[in-house]
Each structure stands twice: as C-alpha cells, then as structure tokens.
Design a protein around this motif. Structure first.
Motif, PDB file in Angstrom:
ATOM      1  N   GLY A  85      37.012  43.881  52.137  1.00 21.85           N
ATOM      2  CA  GLY A  85      38.050  44.267  51.044  1.00 21.85           C
ATOM      3  C   GLY A  85      38.474  43.368  51.190  1.00 21.85           C
ATOM      4  N   CYS A  86      40.663  43.408  50.651  1.00 19.50           N
ATOM      5  CA  CYS A  86      41.125  42.672  49.908  1.00 19.50           C
ATOM      6  C   CYS A  86      41.950  42.526  51.681  1.00 19.50           C
ATOM      7  CB  CYS A  86      42.481  42.445  49.247  1.00 19.50           C
ATOM      8  SG  CYS A  86      40.640  42.340  47.901  1.00 19.50           S
ATOM      9  N   ALA A 128      36.438  47.933  42.022  1.00 22.30           N
ATOM     10  CA  ALA A 128      35.759  48.051  41.328  1.00 22.30           C
ATOM     11  C   ALA A 128      35.904  49.241  41.440  1.00 22.30           C
ATOM     12  CB  ALA A 128      34.690  47.174  42.354  1.00 22.30           C
ATOM     13  N   HIS A 163      29.631  47.826  45.966  1.00 22.78           N
ATOM     14  CA  HIS A 163      30.587  47.800  45.244  1.00 22.78           C
ATOM     15  C   HIS A 163      30.495  46.917  43.666  1.00 22.78           C
ATOM     16  CE1 HIS A 163      30.636  43.489  46.683  1.00 22.78           C
ATOM     17  NE2 HIS A 163      31.707  43.134  45.897  1.00 22.78           N
ATOM     18  N   CYS A 216      43.494  43.887  44.279  1.00 19.73           N
ATOM     19  CA  CYS A 216      42.159  43.393  44.984  1.00 19.73           C
ATOM     20  C   CYS A 216      40.470  43.788  44.109  1.00 19.73           C
ATOM     21  CB  CYS A 216      42.203  43.886  45.883  1.00 19.73           C
ATOM     22  SG  CYS A 216      41.084  44.023  46.896  1.00 19.73           S
ATOM     23  N   PRO A 217      40.417  42.848  44.238  1.00 19.24           N
ATOM     24  CA  PRO A 217      38.779  43.344  43.130  1.00 19.24           C
ATOM     25  C   PRO A 217      38.180  44.708  43.588  1.00 19.24           C
ATOM     26  CG  PRO A 217      39.374  40.864  42.881  1.00 19.24           C
ATOM     27  CD  PRO A 217      40.378  41.406  44.164  1.00 19.24           C
ATOM     28  N   TYR A 218      37.711  43.867  44.684  1.00 17.51           N
ATOM     29  CA  TYR A 218      37.073  45.602  45.762  1.00 17.51           C
ATOM     30  C   TYR A 218      37.865  47.435  45.288  1.00 17.51           C
ATOM     31  CZ  TYR A 218      34.567  42.084  47.869  1.00 17.51           C
ATOM     32  OH  TYR A 218      33.348  41.742  47.832  1.00 17.51           O
TER      33      TYR A 218
END
Lengths: 202, 166
Positions: A193-194, A67, A160, A62-64
């Motif tokens: 978020g994911c 990060a 983020h 997950c990119p979040y």
C-alpha cells in the motif's frame, strides 16, 4: 517524590508505547470523533445497533486505495446489514498529498458513490493510535459489552489488480467468522500500500 | 599515425562507456516473488540495496535521486542497487519504461508482478507491513530494512558504514 516521578515515567512510557506500536489483535480500540465529508462529527456511538466496525484507513490518491473503492462499497452494503458497517478514514496530510485534501475527499466520495462515512484524521492521531502504516489498511472491531475489540488487521483480499481473480477474500472471511461466532483465521494479513503521508515521519 | 590510433581508441572507449550508460528497457524484467527471492538473499561480499517503489508513489520518486547519487558515488565499490517496481503489469510499457528512460535510471529494474502479497511480504522482511517506499540493505552478515524516505546524507552514511565493515 521519587515514586511520583517513576509512576509518571511509567505512564509516559505506556502512552508512548501505545502510540508507537499501534493495535494488535485482541486490543481494545479507543473511541474517536472525526469530521465526515458532510461536515458532521462521526464516532462509534452514531451506530447504536452496530455489532462492530470495518475501520479502513484509505485515501483518494493512492492507486491501491482506488483499486479497492468498489470492493469497499460492496463490503459495506453487505455487512452493514449484518451489523458491521465500514468507516473509512483518510490519514494523510494534504500538505504532503494534495490529492487527499478534504475538498477532494468530498468529491471522490460523491463520484464513487461511497455508502459509508469518509472521515478526515486531521490531527493524524487516530491512525497512529491504530498503528496503520499504509492505505488501504483495515481494522475489524467487534463490540464486546461497552468495548470495541480488534479482531482482524490487514488486507481486504489477495488480488488488488483484479477482483475476479481473488482467491482469499480475507476481510469478508474475517467478518463471516465473527458473525458466525468464531475467530478470524488468519487474523492478520499484509498487502502493499501507499505509506501514510506524515511530516513527522521524515 | 600513433596519435590517430590513440585518439580513435579513446573515442571508441568513451562511446562504449556512454552507450553502456543508456538504459536498456528490455532489461526491466517481470518477475514473480519466487523469481525475485534469490536477489534478496545473495551471500557474497557485495552490499545490496533493494528498493521497493512505484512510479505513482511520490515519496519513492522523491528519494530516487539520492539512491542514484549513492550508486554513482560507490560505483567502484562492491555495492549494487536493485529497484523493484510495484507498478501494475499493465503500466509496464505506458508508465514504467518511459519513466526509467526519462530519469536515466541505470540500476537494474524489476517489475514484481505477484498479487498475492500476503504470501511474500513477510518473506522479504517480517517487520515490513507493506507500505512503500521500502528499502532493504543487506550483505553477507547483516540485513536492515527502512520504511523512511531517504535523503542523500542519510543513505550515504549508511552505505559508507556498511561497505567499510570488515
């Protein structure tokens, strides 16, 4: 007999309710025992001198979550010295999220230099017990006697995209408050978020 | 001659319709929450589906065809789809625009660039904890939220019911 049935149904209801709603601030967190990236099982008792924990549900893909990897390392380095180590838990089903397999957890932790345990919630029970819905999703626990009480739920901070533009470091503020003997304010925050990948959710 | 004109007119009409189906990437508007808020609170006869998604979110991508199919099915009804992307601003040109083009997305697409999410998530929906995909379906008299990944059948039955509501 009727009484037994009603007692059992009340108990069942309580269990279901506990599972579906997750923890609120003030609830006691249950001990878990999950496999770390080194193959060993980790639980609260591995940290005999901890005053509490930063339990964070996170993952590889997950990119979040990505990060916040560096920021979590910073939080862990700073706050484990003050009694609040980070414990990261990957709640995703690798069948739905191939990037979140155990092998990839091992390589991500190595590459990013995680200073904290990175556990796999293989049965996907712990995240449901906590009520986590996304990655990253943080729970700060404080030790009170033999209990671990949830004192903060939510986000790490309010930006983020850019750590230098954070105006409210929610998690660090919550930890500072607990260490100073006061209650986190705010005690809950939200962030994008994911969604956690679980076959039962579909 | 009459026939030629007719053919010409119908040709013009068809090409006009076709060209309006081609996604215009300039309409991917970048908004902060305050600019987005009116789109979440229209009070008219239309049923709105607002989907929060991102190009990197696998379950979001998986449900887009269902949303698109429902949008097409009810294109002659008072039903409107808004796609609110949570892609990072830096990915507008490199990822979001190419995605919208290659998937022939014809709905309105916004990029919500507002990092202080704790300020606005509750304003979108109190029950939303911030995970995506997240879908808001609302009209004049109702407002429902969903954190599931939609398939066509489920979404179709919801929209069908909402559109028919008196």
């Amino acid at each position: 007999m009727k009484r037994i049935i009603s007692v059992v149904s009340i108990l069942l209801f309580a269990v279901v309710a506990a599972y579906s709603s997750g923890y609120n601030v003030g609830d006691k967190a249950t001990e878990f025992k999950l496999k770390n990236i080194d193959g060993k099982l980790i639980s609260f008792s591995n940290f005999y001198d901890a005053k509490g924990f930063v339990v964070v549900f996170t993952c590889n893909g997950c990119p979040y979550a990505q990060a916040y990897q560096d920021r979590l390392i910073e939080i862990d380095k700073k706050y484990k010295l003050k009694g609040y180590p980070v414990i990261a838990i990957n709640p995703n089903d690798p069948a739905l999220a191939p990037d979140d397999s155990y092998d990839k957890m091992v390589s991500v932790a190595k590459k990013e230099g995680f200073t904290f345990p990175y556990l796999t919630d293989e049965k996907q029970e712990v995240y449901r017990q906590y009520g986590a819905t996304r990655t990253p999703h943080v729970y700060v626990l404080q030790k009170k006697g033999s209990d671990f009480v949830v004192q903060y739920i939510g986000a790490i901070d309010d930006n983020h995209q850019d750590a230098t533009k954070v105006t409210s470091p929610f998690l660090a503020n919550a930890l500072d408050a607990l260490i100073a003997g006061s209650m986190p304010e705010p005690a809950t925050t939200k962030a994008i978020g994911c969604g956690i990948k679980d076959k039962r959710k579909k | 001659m009459k026939r030629l004109i007719l053919i010409l007119i119908s040709f013009l009409f068809v090409s006009q319709t076709l060209s309006s189906k081609v996604p215009d990437t300039k309409r991917i508007r970048v908004l902060n929450y305050d600019q987005l808020e009116p789109y979440l609170n229209f009070r008219n006869d239309t049923v709105y589906l607002v989907n929060f998604w991102a190009t990197w979110c696998a379950p979001c991508i998986a449900e887009l065809p269902a949303i698109k199919a429902v949008e097409e099915k009810y294109s002659d009804k008072k039903f409107k789809v808004l796609l609110v992307s949570l892609d990072m601003l830096g990915h507008l040109k490199s990822r979001l625009t190419p995605f919208v083009l290659s998937h022939k997305i014809t709905s309105d697409v916004f990029l919500l660039d507002d990092p202080n999410q704790n300020r606005w998530i509750d304003k979108v929906d109190k029950s939303w904890s911030g995970e995506i995909p997240f879908t808001l379906i609302y009209g004049k008299d109702f407002r429902d939220s969903y954190t599931q990944q939609f398939d066509f059948k489920t979404l179709d039955s919801i929209i069908n019911r909402k559109i028919k509501m008196p």
